[in-house]
Design a protein around this motif. Structure first.
Motif, PDB file in Angstrom:
ATOM      1  N   SER A  89      35.736  43.295  29.188  1.00  0.00           N
ATOM      2  CA  SER A  89      36.732  43.174  30.262  1.00  0.00           C
ATOM      3  C   SER A  89      36.896  44.483  31.046  1.00  0.00           C
ATOM      4  O   SER A  89      37.537  44.513  32.087  1.00  0.00           O
ATOM      5  CB  SER A  89      38.094  42.755  29.673  1.00  0.00           C
ATOM      6  OG  SER A  89      38.509  43.692  28.685  1.00  0.00           O
ATOM      7  N   SER A  91      36.131  47.522  33.531  1.00  0.00           N
ATOM      8  CA  SER A  91      35.454  47.542  34.823  1.00  0.00           C
ATOM      9  C   SER A  91      34.275  48.515  34.816  1.00  0.00           C
ATOM     10  O   SER A  91      34.205  49.431  33.986  1.00  0.00           O
ATOM     11  CB  SER A  91      36.434  47.940  35.920  1.00  0.00           C
ATOM     12  OG  SER A  91      36.813  49.298  35.759  1.00  0.00           O
ATOM     13  N   GLU A 219      46.337  41.034  33.560  1.00  0.00           N
ATOM     14  CA  GLU A 219      45.348  41.890  34.222  1.00  0.00           C
ATOM     15  C   GLU A 219      45.541  43.366  33.856  1.00  0.00           C
ATOM     16  O   GLU A 219      44.708  44.203  34.193  1.00  0.00           O
ATOM     17  CB  GLU A 219      45.427  41.719  35.745  1.00  0.00           C
ATOM     18  CG  GLU A 219      44.907  40.383  36.249  1.00  0.00           C
ATOM     19  CD  GLU A 219      43.444  40.132  35.902  1.00  0.00           C
ATOM     20  OE1 GLU A 219      42.641  41.081  35.934  1.00  0.00           O
ATOM     21  OE2 GLU A 219      43.116  38.973  35.569  1.00  0.00           O
ATOM     22  N   GLN A 314      39.354  48.468  43.157  1.00  0.00           N
ATOM     23  CA  GLN A 314      39.955  47.719  42.056  1.00  0.00           C
ATOM     24  C   GLN A 314      41.336  47.189  42.453  1.00  0.00           C
ATOM     25  O   GLN A 314      41.701  46.065  42.116  1.00  0.00           O
ATOM     26  CB  GLN A 314      40.048  48.641  40.825  1.00  0.00           C
ATOM     27  CG  GLN A 314      40.544  47.984  39.547  1.00  0.00           C
ATOM     28  CD  GLN A 314      39.536  47.023  38.943  1.00  0.00           C
ATOM     29  OE1 GLN A 314      38.398  46.932  39.377  1.00  0.00           O
ATOM     30  NE2 GLN A 314      39.964  46.276  37.945  1.00  0.00           N
ATOM     31  N   HIS A 317      40.860  44.225  44.652  1.00  0.00           N
ATOM     32  CA  HIS A 317      40.383  43.120  43.811  1.00  0.00           C
ATOM     33  C   HIS A 317      41.554  42.469  43.059  1.00  0.00           C
ATOM     34  O   HIS A 317      41.678  41.247  43.009  1.00  0.00           O
ATOM     35  CB  HIS A 317      39.333  43.661  42.825  1.00  0.00           C
ATOM     36  CG  HIS A 317      38.974  42.713  41.725  1.00  0.00           C
ATOM     37  ND1 HIS A 317      38.218  41.579  41.925  1.00  0.00           N
ATOM     38  CD2 HIS A 317      39.284  42.727  40.395  1.00  0.00           C
ATOM     39  CE1 HIS A 317      38.083  40.937  40.778  1.00  0.00           C
ATOM     40  NE2 HIS A 317      38.713  41.615  39.830  1.00  0.00           N
ATOM     41  N   LEU A 318      42.423  43.299  42.475  1.00  0.00           N
ATOM     42  CA  LEU A 318      43.582  42.782  41.736  1.00  0.00           C
ATOM     43  C   LEU A 318      44.523  42.016  42.650  1.00  0.00           C
ATOM     44  O   LEU A 318      45.053  40.966  42.284  1.00  0.00           O
ATOM     45  CB  LEU A 318      44.333  43.935  41.052  1.00  0.00           C
ATOM     46  CG  LEU A 318      43.651  44.556  39.830  1.00  0.00           C
ATOM     47  CD1 LEU A 318      44.304  45.875  39.459  1.00  0.00           C
ATOM     48  CD2 LEU A 318      43.707  43.591  38.641  1.00  0.00           C
ATOM     49  N   HIS A 320      43.795  40.366  45.408  1.00  0.00           N
ATOM     50  CA  HIS A 320      43.210  39.056  45.722  1.00  0.00           C
ATOM     51  C   HIS A 320      43.281  38.125  44.533  1.00  0.00           C
ATOM     52  O   HIS A 320      43.619  36.946  44.665  1.00  0.00           O
ATOM     53  CB  HIS A 320      41.763  39.226  46.182  1.00  0.00           C
ATOM     54  CG  HIS A 320      41.641  39.839  47.551  1.00  0.00           C
ATOM     55  ND1 HIS A 320      40.569  40.622  47.937  1.00  0.00           N
ATOM     56  CD2 HIS A 320      42.483  39.825  48.622  1.00  0.00           C
ATOM     57  CE1 HIS A 320      40.743  41.028  49.180  1.00  0.00           C
ATOM     58  NE2 HIS A 320      41.907  40.565  49.608  1.00  0.00           N
ATOM     59  N   LYS A 321      43.012  38.647  43.349  1.00  0.00           N
ATOM     60  CA  LYS A 321      43.009  37.832  42.132  1.00  0.00           C
ATOM     61  C   LYS A 321      44.410  37.277  41.838  1.00  0.00           C
ATOM     62  O   LYS A 321      44.561  36.102  41.509  1.00  0.00           O
ATOM     63  CB  LYS A 321      42.516  38.686  40.953  1.00  0.00           C
ATOM     64  CG  LYS A 321      42.117  37.904  39.730  1.00  0.00           C
ATOM     65  CD  LYS A 321      41.293  38.742  38.782  1.00  0.00           C
ATOM     66  CE  LYS A 321      40.899  37.931  37.572  1.00  0.00           C
ATOM     67  NZ  LYS A 321      40.114  38.711  36.620  1.00  0.00           N
ATOM     68  N   LEU A 322      45.413  38.148  41.976  1.00  0.00           N
ATOM     69  CA  LEU A 322      46.786  37.726  41.631  1.00  0.00           C
ATOM     70  C   LEU A 322      47.405  36.863  42.719  1.00  0.00           C
ATOM     71  O   LEU A 322      48.286  36.049  42.442  1.00  0.00           O
ATOM     72  CB  LEU A 322      47.659  38.949  41.326  1.00  0.00           C
ATOM     73  CG  LEU A 322      47.285  39.679  40.028  1.00  0.00           C
ATOM     74  CD1 LEU A 322      48.096  40.941  39.856  1.00  0.00           C
ATOM     75  CD2 LEU A 322      47.464  38.765  38.818  1.00  0.00           C
ATOM     76  N   ALA A 324      45.641  34.676  44.358  1.00  0.00           N
ATOM     77  CA  ALA A 324      45.012  33.370  44.122  1.00  0.00           C
ATOM     78  C   ALA A 324      45.740  32.630  43.015  1.00  0.00           C
ATOM     79  O   ALA A 324      45.796  31.427  42.984  1.00  0.00           O
ATOM     80  CB  ALA A 324      43.551  33.562  43.743  1.00  0.00           C
TER      81      ALA A 324
END
Length: 324
Positions: A89, A91, A219, A314, A317-318, A320-322, A324
């Motif tokens: 997990s 990066s 995350e 990063q 990225h976080l 966008h991920k959260l 979603a």
């Protein structure tokens, strides 16, 4: 050899955070450590105490990032090889930063617990010195030095109204607790912050016994120990100190990281954002309203534990991920 590997980090007052909580907020800037986080205090001390020499086959440490960075930095300064075992997990950023410190990086398993099993195996088979990331009295003794520095900075007679810390495996919590005891500040409550999904301390406090989480779903990977260390759990139970265990969401932790970057011009990782979120999300005010913290609160001490597991890519990225 240097007397110790860590720096005496700045203690900064935050005007914007102070305004939010209505009491002075002091930030202990552990992000300024050479390895990027507070971990170097305990790991530096431990590596010195176990008597590593240039003849040593090297150290092995299991870490999602910050403990590994500290172990790699100290090993490089002491001239011994370092093997850091990280879970899958982690990066690419973390792997690269560890390699930049001269460490050999091995990837094992999905979460820290898996990586730790591999590190213990390498200790046996390769004759390496195992450096635990959070569960060792020397680590806590090393981490306690940050509270001694705060006491020296605040001066005689002054002390915090409460201390805010993030909890992963519990090493920082144990160090802060020991530091408060050493300073004679046992009446200063600790607010122990985790994200939902990496909440092994909160789960243990609620259950009244150690709990092993099925998985780490947060995350905030650097808070990702499935079981908190026993000593941290004991501090949460024993009553020698007041430890208030609270959770925030990943979204709240990430929002805190962004606000901190905007207002204090410092980028920290989500694991650190958990502690900052106690101020930004209004949690401190709620604890005051509930009578769990005094309405007239003395200065708030926030341990900005740092983090080497974040950069702008990063962070994006976080987000966008959260979202979603």
């Amino acid at each position: 050899m240097a007397k110790h590997f860590h720096l005496n980090t700045p203690l900064l007052e935050s005007a914007s955070m102070s305004k939010r909580v209505g009491t002075p907020v002091y930030l202990k800037m552990e992000n300024a450590q050479p390895s990027g986080s507070f971990k170097i205090r305990g790991i530096g001390l431990l590596c010195q105490q176990v008597g590593l020499t240039s003849q040593s086959k090297g150290v092995v440490c299991s870490s999602g990032g910050n403990a590994g960075m500290a172990a790699a930095y100290v090993a490089r300064k002491m001239g011994v090889p370092a093997t850091i075992v990280v879970p899958s997990s982690s990066s690419q950023l973390v792997v690269q930063r560890l390699q930049d410190q001269g460490a050999t990086v091995k990837i094992a398993g999905k979460v820290w617990d898996d990586a730790n099993a591999e590190a213990l195996r390498l200790q046996e088979t390769e004759g390496l010195t195992y450096v635990p990331p959070f569960d060792h009295p020397l680590l806590w003794q090393g981490h306690a030095s940050m509270i001694a520095e705060v006491a020296a900075s605040l001066g005689p007679g002054a002390k915090p109204g409460a201390v805010l810390v993030s909890v992963g495996g519990g090493g920082l919590l144990c160090g802060v607790a020991q530091g408060l005891k050493d300073a004679g500040w046992t009446d200063v409550p600790i607010v122990a912050m985790e994200t939902a999904g990496a909440d092994s301390f909160n789960a243990a406090v609620k259950a009244g016994s150690l709990v092993t989480l099925d998985d780490i779903t947060s995350e905030a990977k650097c808070l990702g120990a499935k079981t908190v260390c026993r000593r941290a759990f004991e501090y949460g139970q024993c009553g020698e100190l007041t430890v208030i265990s609270e959770l925030v969401t990943d979204q709240q932790a990430l929002s805190a990281v962004e606000t901190f970057l905007d207002e204090e011009r410092v980028l920290v990782e989500m694991a650190c954002g958990a502690a900052l979120a106690a101020v930004y999300s209004g949690l401190i005010r709620r604890l005051q309203d509930e009578g769990r913290l005094p309405a007239l609160l003395g200065p708030l001490l926030v341990i900005v534990c740092g983090g080497s597991c974040i950069d702008m890519e990063q962070l994006t990225h976080l987000k966008h991920k959260l979202q979603a």
